[in-house]
Design a protein around this motif. Sequence first.
Motif, PDB file in Angstrom:
ATOM      1  N   ARG A 101       0.828  -1.201   0.000  1.00 48.36           N
ATOM      2  CA  ARG A 101       0.000   0.000   0.000  1.00 48.36           C
ATOM      3  C   ARG A 101       0.867   1.257   0.000  1.00 48.36           C
ATOM      4  NH1 ARG A 101      -2.616  -3.659   3.321  1.00 48.36           N
ATOM      5  NH2 ARG A 101      -2.246  -2.584   5.259  1.00 48.36           N
ATOM      6  N   GLY A 102       0.533   2.271   0.790  1.00 47.65           N
ATOM      7  CA  GLY A 102       1.322   3.500   0.828  1.00 47.65           C
ATOM      8  C   GLY A 102       0.559   4.728   0.386  1.00 47.65           C
ATOM      9  N   GLY A 103      -0.756   4.594   0.209  1.00 47.45           N
ATOM     10  CA  GLY A 103      -1.544   5.756  -0.166  1.00 47.45           C
ATOM     11  C   GLY A 103      -1.495   6.043  -1.649  1.00 47.45           C
ATOM     12  N   ASP A 104      -1.969   7.225  -1.991  1.00 49.78           N
ATOM     13  CA  ASP A 104      -2.036   7.618  -3.393  1.00 49.78           C
ATOM     14  C   ASP A 104      -0.720   8.169  -3.919  1.00 49.78           C
ATOM     15  OD1 ASP A 104      -4.715   6.895  -3.538  1.00 49.78           O
ATOM     16  OD2 ASP A 104      -5.389   8.884  -2.898  1.00 49.78           O
ATOM     17  N   ASP A 105       0.116   8.695  -3.031  1.00 55.19           N
ATOM     18  CA  ASP A 105       1.392   9.296  -3.442  1.00 55.19           C
ATOM     19  C   ASP A 105       2.531   8.349  -3.066  1.00 55.19           C
ATOM     20  OD1 ASP A 105       3.630  10.790  -4.003  1.00 55.19           O
ATOM     21  OD2 ASP A 105       2.945  12.589  -2.944  1.00 55.19           O
ATOM     22  N   LEU A 106       2.820   7.426  -3.966  1.00 56.79           N
ATOM     23  CA  LEU A 106       3.842   6.416  -3.668  1.00 56.79           C
ATOM     24  C   LEU A 106       5.257   6.985  -3.712  1.00 56.79           C
ATOM     25  CD1 LEU A 106       2.246   3.312  -5.361  1.00 56.79           C
ATOM     26  CD2 LEU A 106       2.334   3.894  -2.934  1.00 56.79           C
ATOM     27  N   VAL A 107       5.470   8.059  -4.444  1.00 59.74           N
ATOM     28  CA  VAL A 107       6.778   8.730  -4.402  1.00 59.74           C
ATOM     29  C   VAL A 107       7.022   9.227  -2.976  1.00 59.74           C
ATOM     30  CG1 VAL A 107       8.101  10.729  -5.186  1.00 59.74           C
ATOM     31  CG2 VAL A 107       6.897   9.303  -6.846  1.00 59.74           C
ATOM     32  N   ALA A 108       6.005   9.835  -2.370  1.00 59.30           N
ATOM     33  CA  ALA A 108       6.135  10.303  -0.986  1.00 59.30           C
ATOM     34  C   ALA A 108       6.318   9.135  -0.033  1.00 59.30           C
ATOM     35  CB  ALA A 108       4.917  11.136  -0.588  1.00 59.30           C
ATOM     36  N   ALA A 109       5.597   8.027  -0.263  1.00 58.01           N
ATOM     37  CA  ALA A 109       5.724   6.851   0.609  1.00 58.01           C
ATOM     38  C   ALA A 109       7.128   6.263   0.543  1.00 58.01           C
ATOM     39  CB  ALA A 109       4.683   5.803   0.224  1.00 58.01           C
ATOM     40  N   VAL A 110       7.681   6.133  -0.655  1.00 61.54           N
ATOM     41  CA  VAL A 110       9.041   5.596  -0.807  1.00 61.54           C
ATOM     42  C   VAL A 110      10.047   6.560  -0.181  1.00 61.54           C
ATOM     43  CG1 VAL A 110      10.859   5.028  -2.478  1.00 61.54           C
ATOM     44  CG2 VAL A 110       8.526   4.171  -2.820  1.00 61.54           C
ATOM     45  N   THR A 111       9.883   7.845  -0.434  1.00 60.63           N
ATOM     46  CA  THR A 111      10.779   8.851   0.142  1.00 60.63           C
ATOM     47  C   THR A 111      10.754   8.774   1.665  1.00 60.63           C
ATOM     48  OG1 THR A 111      10.439  10.288  -1.763  1.00 60.63           O
ATOM     49  CG2 THR A 111      11.296  11.331   0.235  1.00 60.63           C
ATOM     50  N   GLN A 112       9.565   8.619   2.229  1.00 58.31           N
ATOM     51  CA  GLN A 112       9.432   8.504   3.687  1.00 58.31           C
ATOM     52  C   GLN A 112      10.114   7.232   4.186  1.00 58.31           C
ATOM     53  OE1 GLN A 112       5.408   8.775   5.097  1.00 58.31           O
ATOM     54  NE2 GLN A 112       5.970   8.348   7.201  1.00 58.31           N
ATOM     55  N   ASP A 113       9.933   6.116   3.486  1.00 59.11           N
ATOM     56  CA  ASP A 113      10.597   4.864   3.868  1.00 59.11           C
ATOM     57  C   ASP A 113      12.115   5.046   3.905  1.00 59.11           C
ATOM     58  OD1 ASP A 113       8.179   3.544   4.024  1.00 59.11           O
ATOM     59  OD2 ASP A 113       8.467   2.397   2.161  1.00 59.11           O
ATOM     60  N   LEU A 114      12.649   5.701   2.875  1.00 54.68           N
ATOM     61  CA  LEU A 114      14.098   5.871   2.788  1.00 54.68           C
ATOM     62  C   LEU A 114      14.633   6.803   3.867  1.00 54.68           C
ATOM     63  CD1 LEU A 114      14.645   6.078  -1.075  1.00 54.68           C
ATOM     64  CD2 LEU A 114      14.658   4.065   0.405  1.00 54.68           C
ATOM     65  N   ALA A 115      13.782   7.698   4.380  1.00 59.50           N
ATOM     66  CA  ALA A 115      14.201   8.655   5.400  1.00 59.50           C
ATOM     67  C   ALA A 115      13.978   8.139   6.819  1.00 59.50           C
ATOM     68  CB  ALA A 115      13.446   9.971   5.215  1.00 59.50           C
ATOM     69  N   ASP A 116      13.316   7.008   6.978  1.00 55.22           N
ATOM     70  CA  ASP A 116      13.003   6.483   8.311  1.00 55.22           C
ATOM     71  C   ASP A 116      14.296   6.115   9.033  1.00 55.22           C
ATOM     72  OD1 ASP A 116      12.232   4.987  10.548  1.00 55.22           O
ATOM     73  OD2 ASP A 116      10.610   3.978   9.488  1.00 55.22           O
ATOM     74  N   PRO A 117      14.589   6.764  10.174  1.00 52.94           N
ATOM     75  CA  PRO A 117      15.847   6.487  10.877  1.00 52.94           C
ATOM     76  C   PRO A 117      15.893   5.114  11.543  1.00 52.94           C
ATOM     77  CG  PRO A 117      14.478   7.978  12.164  1.00 52.94           C
ATOM     78  CD  PRO A 117      13.780   7.779  10.845  1.00 52.94           C
ATOM     79  N   ASP A 118      14.737   4.465  11.685  1.00 52.01           N
ATOM     80  CA  ASP A 118      14.695   3.158  12.341  1.00 52.01           C
ATOM     81  C   ASP A 118      14.752   1.987  11.375  1.00 52.01           C
ATOM     82  OD1 ASP A 118      14.498   4.296  14.910  1.00 52.01           O
ATOM     83  OD2 ASP A 118      12.337   4.575  14.641  1.00 52.01           O
ATOM     84  N   VAL A 119      14.834   2.293  10.076  1.00 48.43           N
ATOM     85  CA  VAL A 119      14.833   1.253   9.053  1.00 48.43           C
ATOM     86  C   VAL A 119      15.953   1.541   8.058  1.00 48.43           C
ATOM     87  CG1 VAL A 119      13.490   0.233   7.170  1.00 48.43           C
ATOM     88  CG2 VAL A 119      12.345   0.907   9.276  1.00 48.43           C
ATOM     89  N   THR A 120      16.636   0.499   7.655  1.00 52.36           N
ATOM     90  CA  THR A 120      17.642   0.620   6.598  1.00 52.36           C
ATOM     91  C   THR A 120      17.084  -0.049   5.355  1.00 52.36           C
ATOM     92  OG1 THR A 120      19.465   0.583   8.179  1.00 52.36           O
ATOM     93  CG2 THR A 120      19.991   0.038   5.890  1.00 52.36           C
ATOM     94  N   THR A 121      16.992   0.709   4.277  1.00 53.57           N
ATOM     95  CA  THR A 121      16.463   0.189   3.017  1.00 53.57           C
ATOM     96  C   THR A 121      17.597   0.040   2.022  1.00 53.57           C
ATOM     97  OG1 THR A 121      14.322   1.260   3.388  1.00 53.57           O
ATOM     98  CG2 THR A 121      14.836   0.608   1.127  1.00 53.57           C
ATOM     99  N   LEU A 122      17.609  -1.078   1.334  1.00 49.99           N
ATOM    100  CA  LEU A 122      18.574  -1.338   0.263  1.00 49.99           C
ATOM    101  C   LEU A 122      17.807  -1.640  -1.019  1.00 49.99           C
ATOM    102  CD1 LEU A 122      20.992  -3.686   2.231  1.00 49.99           C
ATOM    103  CD2 LEU A 122      21.417  -1.308   1.587  1.00 49.99           C
ATOM    104  N   VAL A 123      18.307  -1.130  -2.111  1.00 53.12           N
ATOM    105  CA  VAL A 123      17.730  -1.420  -3.421  1.00 53.12           C
ATOM    106  C   VAL A 123      18.204  -2.806  -3.848  1.00 53.12           C
ATOM    107  CG1 VAL A 123      17.834  -0.777  -5.875  1.00 53.12           C
ATOM    108  CG2 VAL A 123      17.559   0.983  -4.111  1.00 53.12           C
ATOM    109  N   ILE A 124      17.273  -3.572  -4.401  1.00 50.25           N
ATOM    110  CA  ILE A 124      17.617  -4.874  -4.975  1.00 50.25           C
ATOM    111  C   ILE A 124      17.861  -4.643  -6.452  1.00 50.25           C
ATOM    112  CG2 ILE A 124      16.839  -7.225  -5.453  1.00 50.25           C
ATOM    113  CD1 ILE A 124      14.888  -6.848  -3.032  1.00 50.25           C
TER     114      ILE A 124
END
Length: 177
Positions: free
Chosen positions: A37-60
């Motif tokens: 999911r992530g709402g209607d603005d998935l660019v904002a959702a991905v940006t928020q995920d990448l900025a979350d200090p409690d989570v480390t995201t890696l691109v596959i």
Amino acid sequence: MAKTLYGAQVVLRPPTADDIPVLAAIRARPEVHAVWRGGDDLVAAVTQDLADPDVTTLVIEHAGRTAGAVQWGEERDPDYRHANIDIYLDPEVHGRGLGTDAVRTLARHLITDLGHHRIVIDPAADNAAAVRCYTKAGFRPVGIMRDYERGPDGTWHDGLLMDLLASDLPASDVTAP
């Protein structure tokens, strides 16, 4: 800063700004959006995920292209210390073992490089493809979490708690500290 990790088929690397629209497009795919999911603005959702200090995201990355993302977080209390993983892949690359390779590669890093003894993952209980992927990576079912998450339809759905212990990794996947 996260480091680049190399699996048998995938490269897990830190994201760049150029990855955001690609990851948002993957998240927009119906098969992925139904789970992430992530709402209607998935660019904002991905940006928020990448900025979350409690989570480390890696691109596959596979064959030089962005195929999805894998992320991890951790419980830092020493009496309960463990890591958790979550992943999404472009449906165009499903069924090729890339998810298993990404999860296995990240799990190996979390255990051998970062010292975690236990990793958890929690797919929807009815997500047979995800359960199969995580089982191939060495995770074992622990139990059903009843009414664990609200689905897009507003009803509650069960989750499956799975874990992987350091002792479950094949010896070939473990490197000496």
